[in-house]
Write an enzyme that holds these catalytic residues in place. Sequence first.
Site, PDB file in Angstrom:
ATOM      1  N   ARG A 245       0.741  -2.732   5.419  1.00 45.93           N
ATOM      2  CA  ARG A 245      -0.273  -3.460   6.178  1.00 45.93           C
ATOM      3  C   ARG A 245      -0.763  -4.646   5.362  1.00 45.93           C
ATOM      4  O   ARG A 245      -0.951  -4.535   4.144  1.00 45.93           O
ATOM      5  CB  ARG A 245      -1.486  -2.561   6.489  1.00 45.93           C
ATOM      6  CG  ARG A 245      -1.261  -1.568   7.623  1.00 45.93           C
ATOM      7  CD  ARG A 245      -1.207  -2.275   8.988  1.00 45.93           C
ATOM      8  NE  ARG A 245      -1.062  -1.333  10.084  1.00 45.93           N
ATOM      9  CZ  ARG A 245       0.087  -0.894  10.593  1.00 45.93           C
ATOM     10  NH1 ARG A 245       1.238  -1.300  10.077  1.00 45.93           N
ATOM     11  NH2 ARG A 245       0.107  -0.057  11.604  1.00 45.93           N
ATOM     12  N   GLU A 274      -1.680 -11.622  11.867  1.00 47.47           N
ATOM     13  CA  GLU A 274      -0.346 -11.501  12.462  1.00 47.47           C
ATOM     14  C   GLU A 274      -0.353 -12.061  13.876  1.00 47.47           C
ATOM     15  O   GLU A 274      -1.368 -11.954  14.567  1.00 47.47           O
ATOM     16  CB  GLU A 274       0.092 -10.036  12.466  1.00 47.47           C
ATOM     17  CG  GLU A 274       0.282  -9.511  11.039  1.00 47.47           C
ATOM     18  CD  GLU A 274       0.874  -8.111  10.966  1.00 47.47           C
ATOM     19  OE1 GLU A 274       0.957  -7.430  12.006  1.00 47.47           O
ATOM     20  OE2 GLU A 274       1.244  -7.704   9.868  1.00 47.47           O
ATOM     21  N   HIS A 295       6.215  -8.357  10.996  1.00 44.65           N
ATOM     22  CA  HIS A 295       5.958  -6.946  11.359  1.00 44.65           C
ATOM     23  C   HIS A 295       7.077  -6.379  12.255  1.00 44.65           C
ATOM     24  O   HIS A 295       6.817  -5.807  13.313  1.00 44.65           O
ATOM     25  CB  HIS A 295       4.601  -6.820  12.073  1.00 44.65           C
ATOM     26  CG  HIS A 295       3.995  -5.451  11.916  1.00 44.65           C
ATOM     27  ND1 HIS A 295       2.679  -5.260  11.585  1.00 44.65           N
ATOM     28  CD2 HIS A 295       4.529  -4.218  12.050  1.00 44.65           C
ATOM     29  CE1 HIS A 295       2.432  -3.962  11.525  1.00 44.65           C
ATOM     30  NE2 HIS A 295       3.540  -3.319  11.795  1.00 44.65           N
TER      31      HIS A 295
HETATM   32  P1  NAD Z   1       2.675   8.682   6.332  1.00 43.49           P
HETATM   33  O1  NAD Z   1       1.365   9.073   6.870  1.00 43.49           O
HETATM   34  O2  NAD Z   1       3.860   9.565   6.512  1.00 43.49           O
HETATM   35  O3  NAD Z   1       2.526   8.435   4.745  1.00 43.49           O
HETATM   36  C1  NAD Z   1       1.467   7.753   4.183  1.00 43.49           C
HETATM   37  C2  NAD Z   1       1.286   8.334   2.784  1.00 43.49           C
HETATM   38  O4  NAD Z   1       0.300   7.546   2.111  1.00 43.49           O
HETATM   39  C3  NAD Z   1       0.782   9.778   2.778  1.00 43.49           C
HETATM   40  O5  NAD Z   1       1.648  10.593   2.010  1.00 43.49           O
HETATM   41  C4  NAD Z   1      -0.588   9.688   2.140  1.00 43.49           C
HETATM   42  O6  NAD Z   1      -0.894  10.801   1.335  1.00 43.49           O
HETATM   43  C5  NAD Z   1      -0.452   8.426   1.310  1.00 43.49           C
HETATM   44  N1  NAD Z   1      -1.707   7.780   0.975  1.00 43.49           N
HETATM   45  C6  NAD Z   1      -2.814   7.638   1.721  1.00 43.49           C
HETATM   46  N2  NAD Z   1      -3.753   6.959   1.045  1.00 43.49           N
HETATM   47  C7  NAD Z   1      -3.213   6.672  -0.160  1.00 43.49           C
HETATM   48  C8  NAD Z   1      -3.691   5.992  -1.303  1.00 43.49           C
HETATM   49  N3  NAD Z   1      -4.917   5.485  -1.347  1.00 43.49           N
HETATM   50  N4  NAD Z   1      -2.865   5.882  -2.359  1.00 43.49           N
HETATM   51  C9  NAD Z   1      -1.616   6.398  -2.337  1.00 43.49           C
HETATM   52  N5  NAD Z   1      -1.121   7.074  -1.288  1.00 43.49           N
HETATM   53  C10 NAD Z   1      -1.910   7.196  -0.212  1.00 43.49           C
HETATM   54  O7  NAD Z   1       2.976   7.229   6.888  1.00 43.49           O
HETATM   55  P2  NAD Z   1       4.373   6.442   6.937  1.00 43.49           P
HETATM   56  O8  NAD Z   1       5.069   6.755   8.206  1.00 43.49           O
HETATM   57  O9  NAD Z   1       5.114   6.656   5.682  1.00 43.49           O
HETATM   58  O10 NAD Z   1       3.825   4.940   7.015  1.00 43.49           O
HETATM   59  C11 NAD Z   1       3.246   4.286   5.886  1.00 43.49           C
HETATM   60  C12 NAD Z   1       2.571   3.011   6.338  1.00 43.49           C
HETATM   61  O11 NAD Z   1       3.565   2.087   6.792  1.00 43.49           O
HETATM   62  C13 NAD Z   1       1.661   3.207   7.554  1.00 43.49           C
HETATM   63  O12 NAD Z   1       0.396   3.561   7.189  1.00 43.49           O
HETATM   64  C14 NAD Z   1       1.695   1.855   8.237  1.00 43.49           C
HETATM   65  O13 NAD Z   1       0.617   1.095   7.747  1.00 43.49           O
HETATM   66  C15 NAD Z   1       2.990   1.223   7.771  1.00 43.49           C
HETATM   67  N6  NAD Z   1       3.975   1.009   8.844  1.00 43.49           N
HETATM   68  C16 NAD Z   1       4.530  -0.221   8.986  1.00 43.49           C
HETATM   69  C17 NAD Z   1       5.487  -0.460   9.951  1.00 43.49           C
HETATM   70  C18 NAD Z   1       6.141  -1.810  10.117  1.00 43.49           C
HETATM   71  O14 NAD Z   1       6.661  -2.103  11.180  1.00 43.49           O
HETATM   72  N7  NAD Z   1       6.162  -2.642   9.102  1.00 43.49           N
HETATM   73  C19 NAD Z   1       5.862   0.578  10.810  1.00 43.49           C
HETATM   74  C20 NAD Z   1       5.305   1.835  10.631  1.00 43.49           C
HETATM   75  C21 NAD Z   1       4.353   2.040   9.646  1.00 43.49           C
END
Ligand code: NAD
Length: 321
Positions: A245, A274, A295
């Site tokens: 993000r 965005e 994105h």
């Molecule tokens: P997920 O929920 O499976 O994993 C997120 C991980 O982050 C969890 O294991 C959690 O414990 C950890 N976390 C939370 N706060 C934290 C912190 N302060 N420090 C370290 N770790 C922390 O989510 P995901 O499916 O792996 O997605 C990750 C991120 O990717 C989402 O939150 C979203 O913002 C982003 N995303 C982007 C796109 C894109 O199109 N670019 C698409 C999907 C998701």
Amino acid sequence: QPQHRDKPIVYALDPLQPSAQALAEKHFRLRIRANADDNEWQAHAEGILVRGSYVTARDLEGATRLRFIAKHGVGVDKIDAHTAKRLGIRVMNTPGVNAIAVAELALALTMSVARKISTIDRKIRSGEEGITKSIGLDGLTLHGRTIGILGGGNIGLAVGQMFHRCFGSSVLLYDPYITPTAKALWISSIPSEKISFVDDLERELYPRADIISLHIPLLPSTRGLIGARQLRMMKPTAILINTARGGIVDETDLLHALRDGTIYGAGLDAFEIEPPTLEVYSGFAECDNVVMTPHIGAGNADTQVACNLAMVQHLVDALVH
Ligand code: NAD
């Protein structure tokens, strides 16, 4: 099959893919909101399907019948989850469905930055003179490099596995909130000598990682997590990848770091504003060491259909079964 009048009333706040719409129509009295100002759903909806729309505290307080929110994708930062929880409204996202697509983009951005692929391609297309193979001389090799991953959830895990398999990378994982299930997946898919679970970003990850890839949610605690100070701790050959993000990285500080060579380069799929227009991001656009995408991480066609269907299926499971 429930009678029409028994079917729950569900509003899609954003348009649906045809197959997801068909599934929703089978189980719900489905209405698709015409535009963002149309608040009719608040009076009727028992469930809502949300893709990119904002759902504010005020929306939720006005939604008297609402019990479930199903969200396409992972990020729920546009939904006031705190208020939803207080009101007993459950928010369901579609974790994992898009993980491979986002991880593949993280890999593609890293490779493009490391070998300056999009910059060089652009120079050739614009007819720049003096293009010889020396244009790529300052590119980096990725094999054997160490990747530092922030966030060990679905996407972070897929990225770690890909880097390990493709480049023999060692992984430094920072995730203080990792679930036991996720940790077991990391341990079973990457040999123990190739993975370190680190607690201290500033001592153990930023100075040691060759690639730093962000896979954490945007929260008040992660906003501005990486600024000038953290960028200075990274290697001058480090590549920063943000497919998570905008807002996690301070964009002004990153621009300075890219301009003055504090780090080698950055691959960005997530921005504070965005989509990333030239008007707002002309600074990055002038940097040869940045690759930007708007994105698109989860935005390939098959992933979109899968996420949209998974979102509807969650609501079917919650409201019908
Ligand atoms: P997920 O929920 O499976 O994993 C997120 C991980 O982050 C969890 O294991 C959690 O414990 C950890 N976390 C939370 N706060 C934290 C912190 N302060 N420090 C370290 N770790 C922390 O989510 P995901 O499916 O792996 O997605 C990750 C991120 O990717 C989402 O939150 C979203 O913002 C982003 N995303 C982007 C796109 C894109 O199109 N670019 C698409 C999907 C998701």
